[in-house]
Design an enzyme around this catalytic site. Structure first.
Site, PDB file in Angstrom:
ATOM      1  N   PRO A   2       0.818  -1.227   0.000  1.00 54.29           N
ATOM      2  CG  PRO A   2      -0.641  -1.505   1.783  1.00 54.29           C
ATOM      3  CD  PRO A   2       0.621  -2.026   1.197  1.00 54.29           C
ATOM      4  CD  GLU A   3       3.479   2.822  -4.031  1.00 52.29           C
ATOM      5  OE1 GLU A   3       3.549   3.969  -4.516  1.00 52.29           O
ATOM      6  OE2 GLU A   3       3.919   1.817  -4.616  1.00 52.29           O
ATOM      7  CG  HIS A  94      -3.081 -14.649   6.508  1.00 52.10           C
ATOM      8  ND1 HIS A  94      -2.060 -15.495   6.850  1.00 52.10           N
ATOM      9  CD2 HIS A  94      -3.543 -15.072   5.295  1.00 52.10           C
ATOM     10  CE1 HIS A  94      -1.902 -16.389   5.879  1.00 52.10           C
ATOM     11  NE2 HIS A  94      -2.793 -16.168   4.922  1.00 52.10           N
ATOM     12  NE  ARG A 113       6.375 -11.381   2.903  1.00 49.81           N
ATOM     13  CZ  ARG A 113       7.249 -10.830   2.073  1.00 49.81           C
ATOM     14  NH1 ARG A 113       6.836 -10.341   0.927  1.00 49.81           N
ATOM     15  NH2 ARG A 113       8.516 -10.764   2.380  1.00 49.81           N
ATOM     16  NE  ARG A 155      18.532  12.622  -1.213  1.00 53.61           N
ATOM     17  CZ  ARG A 155      17.417  12.103  -0.701  1.00 53.61           C
ATOM     18  NH1 ARG A 155      16.499  12.867  -0.198  1.00 53.61           N
ATOM     19  NH2 ARG A 155      17.244  10.796  -0.683  1.00 53.61           N
TER      20      ARG A 155
END
Ligand SMILES: [Zn+2]
Length: 277
Positions: A2-3, A94, A113, A155
């Site tokens: 998910p973003e 899960h 996970r 950067r």
């Protein structure tokens, strides 16, 4: 994974369900979710809290309580929040945690996970915690070409790597960085600090458009991500480059190529996003 668009979709769907409701019963069945805190202690702390707001910062969900405390939820790789009204939450595979609300419905956290985290933060702890980890919000008003240029100015790393760093901008991940760079016609390996002002403007626009597209389609479901009602998002049908190796570019027809940048699979159009020498 998910973003921002996926987390924002979850936020929008859960907001009407959660705000005003009390956490009547909290069961946390996975110590990884809350470590180093004991899951039973976190569950006890959350029990009785009433939600006053559900916000998002980067990829974090920020659950604000009446007491001033905050629950910070990060879904990481495969975390999912489901809203279950009919008591069938015990059947969710899960399942790592269940919050029963005072209207009898359940919010179920599932995570295959188990990289997701739940962290309870005292009021004064929230801003420092987030400021240390996150740059600005790409959908906020403060996200200007100027602020983006300032974030990238020193950067040396490839622009893709700089954008994956949550301290540059909060909420972008592998999918939406590739989608944004395609929209901006920028090669993923271009050094971040070497971008020209028109490219910075195109990149800002590309980021906003890629994220807006993702939110409009309720996120992208590649494997585990679901909306709180269990339905998938549909952004994966609209990808311009992500996962489209060999397929024609929507803009020029050139087959999409793939390489690795910052250790991540990276898709791009070699014609629209030319490498500069
Ligand atoms: Zn192209």
């Amino acid at each position: 994974m998910p973003e921002l668009p996926e987390v924002e979709t979850v936020r929008r769907r859960l907001e009407p369900v959660l705000v005003g409701r009390r956490f009547e019963r909290v069961e946390i069945a996975d110590s990884r979710l809350t470590r180093p805190e004991h899951p039973a202690e976190v569950a006890a702390e959350l029990t009785g809290e009433r939600v006053v707001a559900l916000e998002r910062r980067g990829k974090y969900l920020v659950v604000r309580f009446e007491s001033g405390r905050v629950l910070l939820v990060h879904l990481r790789m495969t975390g999912t929040l489901l809203h279950v009204r009919d008591g069938t939450s015990v059947d969710v595979p899960h399942r790592r945690a269940v919050v029963t609300l005072d209207d009898g419905s359940d919010v179920v956290y599932r995570d295959v996970r188990r990289f997701g985290t739940w962290l309870v933060v005292e009021p004064e702890g929230l801003d420092p915690y987030l400021a240390q980890r996150l740059g600005g919000e790409p959908l906020g008003r403060a996200f200007t070409s100027r602020s983006l240029a300032a974030r990238l100015a020193n950067r040396k790393t490839p622009v893709k790597a700089a954008l994956l760093d949550q301290r540059t901008l909060a909420g972008l991940g592998n999918i939406y960085v590739d989608e944004a760079l395609w929209r901006a016609r920028i090669h993923p390996l271009r050094p971040a600090r070497g971008l020209e002002p028109p490219e910075i403007r195109a990149l800002r626009e590309g980021i906003k458009r890629a994220l807006d597209a993702g939110i409009a389609r309720h996120g992208a479901t590649l494997s585990d991500y679901r909306q709180p009602d269990g339905s998938p998002g549909s952004m994966q049908k609209e990808f311009k480059v992500y996962g489209r190796l060999g397929e024609p570019c929507d803009r020029c027809g050139t087959p999409i190529e793939k390489m690795r940048v910052a250790g991540r699979g990276t898709w791009y159009c070699p014609t629209c996003q030319r490498a500069r020498v």
